[in-house]
Structure formats: C-alpha cells, structure tokens
Design a protein around this motif. Structure first.
Motif, PDB file in Angstrom:
ATOM      1  N   ALA A  61      14.529 -96.456  37.865  1.00  0.00           N
ATOM      2  CA  ALA A  61      15.385 -97.736  37.423  1.00  0.00           C
ATOM      3  C   ALA A  61      14.788 -97.729  35.974  1.00  0.00           C
ATOM      4  CB  ALA A  61      15.107 -98.924  38.187  1.00  0.00           C
ATOM      5  N   LEU A  62      13.606 -97.578  35.538  1.00  0.00           N
ATOM      6  CA  LEU A  62      13.468 -97.541  34.237  1.00  0.00           C
ATOM      7  C   LEU A  62      13.888 -96.324  33.458  1.00  0.00           C
ATOM      8  CD1 LEU A  62      11.593 -98.908  31.895  1.00  0.00           C
ATOM      9  CD2 LEU A  62       9.623 -97.576  32.636  1.00  0.00           C
ATOM     10  N   GLU A  63      13.765 -95.305  34.057  1.00  0.00           N
ATOM     11  CA  GLU A  63      14.171 -94.140  33.308  1.00  0.00           C
ATOM     12  C   GLU A  63      15.963 -94.288  33.273  1.00  0.00           C
ATOM     13  OE1 GLU A  63      13.655 -90.798  35.774  1.00  0.00           O
ATOM     14  OE2 GLU A  63      11.303 -90.549  35.378  1.00  0.00           O
ATOM     15  N   LYS A  64      16.575 -94.634  34.155  1.00  0.00           N
ATOM     16  CA  LYS A  64      17.961 -95.154  33.853  1.00  0.00           C
ATOM     17  C   LYS A  64      18.150 -96.107  32.669  1.00  0.00           C
ATOM     18  CE  LYS A  64      21.959 -96.559  36.413  1.00  0.00           C
ATOM     19  NZ  LYS A  64      22.354 -97.487  37.573  1.00  0.00           N
ATOM     20  N   GLN A  65      17.488 -97.225  32.614  1.00  0.00           N
ATOM     21  CA  GLN A  65      17.534 -98.008  31.651  1.00  0.00           C
ATOM     22  C   GLN A  65      17.391 -97.471  30.245  1.00  0.00           C
ATOM     23  OE1 GLN A  65      14.915-101.294  32.500  1.00  0.00           O
ATOM     24  NE2 GLN A  65      16.884-102.518  32.745  1.00  0.00           N
ATOM     25  N   LEU A  66      16.140 -96.778  30.163  1.00  0.00           N
ATOM     26  CA  LEU A  66      15.917 -95.920  28.742  1.00  0.00           C
ATOM     27  C   LEU A  66      17.331 -95.042  28.498  1.00  0.00           C
ATOM     28  CD1 LEU A  66      12.351 -94.855  29.491  1.00  0.00           C
ATOM     29  CD2 LEU A  66      13.060 -96.521  27.481  1.00  0.00           C
ATOM     30  N   HIS A  67      17.922 -94.361  29.286  1.00  0.00           N
ATOM     31  CA  HIS A  67      18.936 -93.628  29.153  1.00  0.00           C
ATOM     32  C   HIS A  67      20.106 -94.398  28.547  1.00  0.00           C
ATOM     33  CE1 HIS A  67      21.547 -90.188  29.191  1.00  0.00           C
ATOM     34  NE2 HIS A  67      22.447 -90.962  29.963  1.00  0.00           N
ATOM     35  N   GLU A  68      20.344 -95.526  29.410  1.00  0.00           N
ATOM     36  CA  GLU A  68      21.523 -96.211  29.195  1.00  0.00           C
ATOM     37  C   GLU A  68      21.357 -97.107  27.685  1.00  0.00           C
ATOM     38  OE1 GLU A  68      21.772 -98.779  32.556  1.00  0.00           O
ATOM     39  OE2 GLU A  68      22.908 -97.311  33.789  1.00  0.00           O
ATOM     40  N   LYS A  69      20.172 -97.382  27.601  1.00  0.00           N
ATOM     41  CA  LYS A  69      19.999 -98.726  26.400  1.00  0.00           C
ATOM     42  C   LYS A  69      19.535 -97.820  25.101  1.00  0.00           C
ATOM     43  CE  LYS A  69      20.572-102.594  28.995  1.00  0.00           C
ATOM     44  NZ  LYS A  69      21.334-103.697  28.275  1.00  0.00           N
ATOM     45  N   LEU A  70      18.956 -97.046  25.370  1.00  0.00           N
ATOM     46  CA  LEU A  70      18.352 -96.129  24.019  1.00  0.00           C
ATOM     47  C   LEU A  70      18.897 -94.550  23.928  1.00  0.00           C
ATOM     48  CD1 LEU A  70      14.742 -97.216  24.009  1.00  0.00           C
ATOM     49  CD2 LEU A  70      16.432 -98.222  22.948  1.00  0.00           C
ATOM     50  N   GLY A  71      19.752 -94.342  25.001  1.00  0.00           N
ATOM     51  CA  GLY A  71      20.117 -92.925  24.901  1.00  0.00           C
ATOM     52  C   GLY A  71      19.083 -91.801  25.077  1.00  0.00           C
ATOM     53  N   LEU A  72      18.151 -92.063  25.825  1.00  0.00           N
ATOM     54  CA  LEU A  72      17.099 -91.236  26.021  1.00  0.00           C
ATOM     55  C   LEU A  72      17.083 -90.226  26.986  1.00  0.00           C
ATOM     56  CD1 LEU A  72      14.040 -93.569  25.273  1.00  0.00           C
ATOM     57  CD2 LEU A  72      15.186 -91.971  23.535  1.00  0.00           C
ATOM     58  N   ARG A  73      16.896 -88.765  26.720  1.00  0.00           N
ATOM     59  CA  ARG A  73      17.109 -87.837  27.735  1.00  0.00           C
ATOM     60  C   ARG A  73      15.678 -87.349  28.113  1.00  0.00           C
ATOM     61  NH1 ARG A  73      22.354 -84.965  24.977  1.00  0.00           N
ATOM     62  NH2 ARG A  73      23.830 -86.733  25.346  1.00  0.00           N
ATOM     63  N   GLY A  74      15.546 -86.832  29.340  1.00  0.00           N
ATOM     64  CA  GLY A  74      14.338 -86.087  29.472  1.00  0.00           C
ATOM     65  C   GLY A  74      14.369 -85.913  31.078  1.00  0.00           C
ATOM     66  N   LYS A  75      13.722 -85.358  31.641  1.00  0.00           N
ATOM     67  CA  LYS A  75      13.340 -85.209  33.133  1.00  0.00           C
ATOM     68  C   LYS A  75      12.642 -86.009  33.834  1.00  0.00           C
ATOM     69  CE  LYS A  75      14.728 -80.266  33.184  1.00  0.00           C
ATOM     70  NZ  LYS A  75      14.452 -78.971  33.581  1.00  0.00           N
ATOM     71  N   THR A  76      11.694 -86.410  33.174  1.00  0.00           N
ATOM     72  CA  THR A  76      10.594 -87.275  33.610  1.00  0.00           C
ATOM     73  C   THR A  76      10.508 -88.416  32.698  1.00  0.00           C
ATOM     74  OG1 THR A  76       8.713 -86.254  32.334  1.00  0.00           O
ATOM     75  CG2 THR A  76       9.319 -85.362  34.279  1.00  0.00           C
ATOM     76  N   LEU A  77       9.561 -89.394  33.222  1.00  0.00           N
ATOM     77  CA  LEU A  77       9.323 -90.794  32.430  1.00  0.00           C
ATOM     78  C   LEU A  77       8.509 -90.472  31.033  1.00  0.00           C
ATOM     79  CD1 LEU A  77       9.727 -93.716  32.233  1.00  0.00           C
ATOM     80  CD2 LEU A  77       7.609 -93.932  33.866  1.00  0.00           C
ATOM     81  N   SER A  78       7.670 -89.332  31.326  1.00  0.00           N
ATOM     82  CA  SER A  78       6.888 -89.221  30.128  1.00  0.00           C
ATOM     83  C   SER A  78       7.682 -88.491  29.027  1.00  0.00           C
ATOM     84  CB  SER A  78       5.694 -88.269  30.544  1.00  0.00           C
ATOM     85  OG  SER A  78       5.958 -86.982  31.138  1.00  0.00           O
ATOM     86  N   ALA A  79       8.624 -87.633  29.428  1.00  0.00           N
ATOM     87  CA  ALA A  79       9.404 -86.986  28.508  1.00  0.00           C
ATOM     88  C   ALA A  79      10.263 -87.977  27.805  1.00  0.00           C
ATOM     89  CB  ALA A  79      10.361 -85.851  28.927  1.00  0.00           C
ATOM     90  N   ARG A  80      10.979 -88.996  28.618  1.00  0.00           N
ATOM     91  CA  ARG A  80      11.825 -90.130  27.890  1.00  0.00           C
ATOM     92  C   ARG A  80      10.893 -91.124  27.046  1.00  0.00           C
ATOM     93  NH1 ARG A  80      16.733 -91.279  31.724  1.00  0.00           N
ATOM     94  NH2 ARG A  80      17.016 -89.307  32.358  1.00  0.00           N
ATOM     95  N   LEU A  81       9.816 -91.383  27.361  1.00  0.00           N
ATOM     96  CA  LEU A  81       8.773 -92.370  26.591  1.00  0.00           C
ATOM     97  C   LEU A  81       8.285 -91.419  25.379  1.00  0.00           C
ATOM     98  CD1 LEU A  81       6.923 -94.159  29.427  1.00  0.00           C
ATOM     99  CD2 LEU A  81       8.497 -95.193  27.830  1.00  0.00           C
ATOM    100  N   ARG A  82       7.923 -90.211  25.363  1.00  0.00           N
ATOM    101  CA  ARG A  82       7.896 -89.708  24.350  1.00  0.00           C
ATOM    102  C   ARG A  82       8.902 -89.530  23.423  1.00  0.00           C
ATOM    103  NH1 ARG A  82       7.104 -84.259  25.934  1.00  0.00           N
ATOM    104  NH2 ARG A  82       6.202 -85.135  27.935  1.00  0.00           N
ATOM    105  N   ARG A  83       9.885 -89.370  23.801  1.00  0.00           N
ATOM    106  CA  ARG A  83      11.203 -89.306  22.799  1.00  0.00           C
ATOM    107  C   ARG A  83      11.465 -90.649  22.382  1.00  0.00           C
ATOM    108  NH1 ARG A  83      14.966 -84.836  23.248  1.00  0.00           N
ATOM    109  NH2 ARG A  83      14.166 -83.268  24.977  1.00  0.00           N
ATOM    110  N   ALA A  84      11.161 -91.880  23.060  1.00  0.00           N
ATOM    111  CA  ALA A  84      11.426 -93.166  22.473  1.00  0.00           C
ATOM    112  C   ALA A  84      10.762 -93.430  21.107  1.00  0.00           C
ATOM    113  CB  ALA A  84      11.042 -94.096  23.706  1.00  0.00           C
TER     114      ALA A  84
END
Length: 124
Positions: free
Chosen positions: A13-36
């Motif tokens: 759910a957090l990965e989905k929110q990161l993608h929807e709200k900030l447009g972050l892509r990545g396969k894992t949570l760590s990849a998305r948070l690194r891109r954030a």
C-alpha cells in the motif's frame, strides 16, 4: 512479533501511494524511497530506512525478533499521513507554473539584450 503478511500488505500500500502521489517508480520499497530523496522530509526518510531494514530483518527468522512492531507501525503511519496530504494535481500545476515563470524570465532577459543591442547600434 510482526505478522509478515500484514507487513507486506502495508508495504505494498505504501509503494502504491509513493507511486500515485510522488510518481516514484521502482521494484521495491527501498528503490522507491531512494528515488524519493528530498521529496520526503528528513524524519520520514529515516522512517523509510527503518522500514527497509525491518523488511530485510523479517526475511530472516532469527533477526525478525529484533524488529519493533510499534515503531514499524508508527513509521508506516507517519509516511502514509504525509503522503495523504500531498495533492498530485497541485504538484503538477506548481511545476508548470515554475517552468512558465522561468521561460518568461528568460524571454524578458532576451528582450532586454535585444533592446540594449538596438540602442547601441543607434536604431532606437
């Protein structure tokens, strides 16, 4: 001890929110948070690192006992609360306004240079 299925559901759910709200892509949570990066406040970046570390520890049975269930819950809640407050349409509008403001500023500089050049040549 934390239920792995519940943790995975909240992580997805957090990965989905990161993608929807900030447009972050990545396969894992760590990849998305690194891109954030700086899209998240410093405190929330630390919470994200804790979640990534907790995810790594939960994959190992002995290390899973070291994960604090209360802190994981607070980390999820704080990041989710921050993401709920973000309006993606407002972010897009803000980026467009900043881009247009930069363009107008550059055009004003160009006009000033042209006027100075014409004045220098004696045309004006």
């Amino acid at each position: 001890m934390i239920d792995r299925k519940q943790f995975d559901a909240r992580r997805e759910a957090l990965e989905k929110q990161l993608h929807e709200k900030l447009g972050l892509r990545g396969k894992t949570l760590s990849a998305r948070l690194r891109r954030a990066g700086r899209l998240l406040p410093k405190r929330l970046r630390a919470e994200g690192r804790y979640l990534v570390d907790a995810e790594r520890k939960l994959s190992h049975p002995r290390l899973a006992t070291q994960v604090d269930e209360v802190r994981v819950g607070k980390a999820f809640e704080s990041i989710e609360a921050h993401l709920k407050a973000i309006d993606p349409a407002d972010r897009r509008r803000g980026r467009l306004i900043h881009w247009l403001a930069g363009l107008v500023f550059n055009l004003l500089i160009l006009a000033a240079i042209v006027l100075v050049a014409l004045r220098w040549q004696g045309v004006i």
